[in-house]
Design a protein around this motif. Structure first.
Motif, PDB file in Angstrom:
ATOM      1  N   VAL A  27       0.861  -1.176   0.000  1.00 13.70           N
ATOM      2  CA  VAL A  27       0.000   0.000   0.000  1.00 13.70           C
ATOM      3  C   VAL A  27       0.900   1.230   0.000  1.00 13.70           C
ATOM      4  O   VAL A  27       1.877   1.294   0.755  1.00 13.70           O
ATOM      5  N   VAL A  28       0.593   2.187  -0.865  1.00 12.62           N
ATOM      6  CA  VAL A  28       1.318   3.457  -0.924  1.00 12.62           C
ATOM      7  C   VAL A  28       0.445   4.525  -0.278  1.00 12.62           C
ATOM      8  O   VAL A  28      -0.743   4.639  -0.601  1.00 12.62           O
ATOM      9  N   VAL A  29       1.016   5.284   0.623  1.00 14.02           N
ATOM     10  CA  VAL A  29       0.267   6.317   1.343  1.00 14.02           C
ATOM     11  C   VAL A  29       0.822   7.698   0.979  1.00 14.02           C
ATOM     12  O   VAL A  29       2.021   7.953   1.116  1.00 14.02           O
ATOM     13  N   ASP A  30      -0.052   8.561   0.491  1.00 16.24           N
ATOM     14  CA  ASP A  30       0.257   9.966   0.199  1.00 16.24           C
ATOM     15  C   ASP A  30       1.442  10.156  -0.759  1.00 16.24           C
ATOM     16  O   ASP A  30       2.490  10.695  -0.383  1.00 16.24           O
ATOM     17  N   PRO A  31       1.274   9.750  -2.018  1.00 18.16           N
ATOM     18  CA  PRO A  31       2.331   9.997  -3.006  1.00 18.16           C
ATOM     19  C   PRO A  31       2.327  11.465  -3.444  1.00 18.16           C
ATOM     20  O   PRO A  31       1.500  11.889  -4.241  1.00 18.16           O
ATOM     21  N   GLY A  32       3.240  12.231  -2.913  1.00 18.43           N
ATOM     22  CA  GLY A  32       3.241  13.676  -3.127  1.00 18.43           C
ATOM     23  C   GLY A  32       4.009  14.105  -4.359  1.00 18.43           C
ATOM     24  O   GLY A  32       4.105  13.390  -5.355  1.00 18.43           O
ATOM     25  N   ILE A  33       4.622  15.267  -4.277  1.00 12.38           N
ATOM     26  CA  ILE A  33       5.216  15.918  -5.442  1.00 12.38           C
ATOM     27  C   ILE A  33       6.595  15.323  -5.747  1.00 12.38           C
ATOM     28  O   ILE A  33       7.495  15.330  -4.898  1.00 12.38           O
ATOM     29  N   VAL A  53      -3.650   2.844  -3.141  1.00  9.50           N
ATOM     30  CA  VAL A  53      -3.057   4.100  -2.672  1.00  9.50           C
ATOM     31  C   VAL A  53      -4.020   4.709  -1.660  1.00  9.50           C
ATOM     32  O   VAL A  53      -5.197   4.914  -1.963  1.00  9.50           O
ATOM     33  N   LEU A  54      -3.523   4.972  -0.460  1.00  8.87           N
ATOM     34  CA  LEU A  54      -4.332   5.599   0.583  1.00  8.87           C
ATOM     35  C   LEU A  54      -3.951   7.072   0.682  1.00  8.87           C
ATOM     36  O   LEU A  54      -2.770   7.416   0.729  1.00  8.87           O
ATOM     37  N   ALA A  75      -6.643   1.377  -7.223  1.00  9.99           N
ATOM     38  CA  ALA A  75      -7.600   2.360  -6.720  1.00  9.99           C
ATOM     39  C   ALA A  75      -6.957   3.293  -5.708  1.00  9.99           C
ATOM     40  O   ALA A  75      -6.067   2.903  -4.941  1.00  9.99           O
ATOM     41  N   ALA A  76      -7.435   4.537  -5.702  1.00  7.21           N
ATOM     42  CA  ALA A  76      -7.068   5.525  -4.696  1.00  7.21           C
ATOM     43  C   ALA A  76      -8.213   5.618  -3.683  1.00  7.21           C
ATOM     44  O   ALA A  76      -9.380   5.750  -4.068  1.00  7.21           O
ATOM     45  N   TYR A  77      -7.873   5.559  -2.409  1.00 12.23           N
ATOM     46  CA  TYR A  77      -8.863   5.608  -1.332  1.00 12.23           C
ATOM     47  C   TYR A  77      -8.778   6.959  -0.642  1.00 12.23           C
ATOM     48  O   TYR A  77      -7.702   7.371  -0.188  1.00 12.23           O
ATOM     49  N   ILE A  78      -9.926   7.649  -0.544  1.00 11.22           N
ATOM     50  CA  ILE A  78      -9.973   8.968   0.080  1.00 11.22           C
ATOM     51  C   ILE A  78     -11.319   9.134   0.770  1.00 11.22           C
ATOM     52  O   ILE A  78     -12.331   8.558   0.335  1.00 11.22           O
ATOM     53  N   VAL A 146      -8.215  12.072   7.359  1.00 12.12           N
ATOM     54  CA  VAL A 146      -8.328  10.817   8.094  1.00 12.12           C
ATOM     55  C   VAL A 146      -6.957  10.384   8.583  1.00 12.12           C
ATOM     56  O   VAL A 146      -5.923  10.846   8.116  1.00 12.12           O
ATOM     57  N   MET A 147      -6.989   9.450   9.526  1.00 12.75           N
ATOM     58  CA  MET A 147      -5.799   8.726   9.950  1.00 12.75           C
ATOM     59  C   MET A 147      -6.056   7.251   9.676  1.00 12.75           C
ATOM     60  O   MET A 147      -7.184   6.770   9.776  1.00 12.75           O
ATOM     61  N   PHE A 148      -4.995   6.529   9.338  1.00 12.22           N
ATOM     62  CA  PHE A 148      -5.092   5.102   9.050  1.00 12.22           C
ATOM     63  C   PHE A 148      -4.309   4.333  10.104  1.00 12.22           C
ATOM     64  O   PHE A 148      -3.102   4.523  10.254  1.00 12.22           O
TER      65      PHE A 148
END
Length: 233
Positions: A27-33, A53-54, A75-78, A146-148
């Motif tokens: 799982v990838v969390v918060d793929p930023g810039i 992706v979370l 899928a991206a989860y938000i 959210v927090m996971f």
């Protein structure tokens, strides 16, 4: 739990990769810039395959690379309350910031939302890549922050720190601080409620992996974080 963390190229947003072990789905969390190249190296090094992706929230510094990371199949989860931000997070971004990013990366800033988006809600449990994630809605930084939580800890800290659970806190809680509430969608009163009702009840043995800055623990934050010590009743 295999856990890899590295900062994005802008704003030092932490991107996390979590998996049961090497050679597994992850799982990838918060793929930023600007995380794509480093993320490819991490996935290749550990032979990982992204299953999801979370997103802890929809600010551009946390979602910039979500579409290329997801591709056509992942899928991206938000949270549902931040779902609207994925239509075009650039539209709520300061034009000066967009210009700065364009100058830094040498191309016009464009946006296409992920082809697969899953809306999540408070107290949902997500079973992804062999890990169970509990969703805790904690608005204040944004409406859908959210927090996971996951009932494992990174291999690197197992047995070295008194923790037995991990919380990916996004921009709700940082080491010694909290997320700002003066951006569009921010709400100071909501943040105070989230800190009181969602963050403070977390066990002291919770490892906190924040959206920016170093990891911490709930025991440390409960004893030292001024934003937790002076909450209204």
């Amino acid at each position: 739990m295999l856990t890899v963390a590295f900062p994005a190229q802008a704003f030092d947003t932490n991107c996390y990769v979590l998996a049961p072990g090497p050679g597994e789905e992850c799982v990838v969390v918060d793929p930023g810039i600007g995380v794509e190249e480093t993320l490819r190296e991490v996935l290749a090094s550990h032979r990982l395959r992204p299953a999801a992706v979370l997103l802890t929230h929809g600010h551009v510094d946390h979602v910039w690379s979500v579409t290329p990371v997801c591709g056509a199949d992942t899928a991206a989860y938000i949270h549902a309350d931040d779902r609207y931000r994925l239509a075009n997070p650039l539209s709520e971004t300061n034009p000066g910031l967009v210009a700065m990013l364009e100058q830094q990366f040498g191309r016009a800033a464009t946006w296409t939302e992920p082809s697969k988006i899953v809306e999540i809600r408070d107290r949902a449990r997500l079973t992804l890549a062999g890990l169970d994630f509990d969703v805790l809605h904690a608005p204040g930084h944004t409406q859908g922050s959210v927090m996971f939580g996951v009932a494992q800890v990174p291999e690197a800290v197992g047995g070295q720190v008194d923790v037995d659970r991990t919380m990916l806190s996004g921009d709700v809680l940082f080491a010694g601080s909290i997320g700002r509430t003066d951006l569009p969608g921010g709400d100071h009163a909501a943040m105070q409620r989230s800190l009181r009702d969602v963050v403070l009840p977390l066990a002291d043995t919770t490892l906190v992996l924040p959206g920016h800055g170093p990891a911490t623990t709930m025991a440390h934050e409960r004893g030292t974080n001024p934003y937790l010590q002076h909450l209204p009743a």
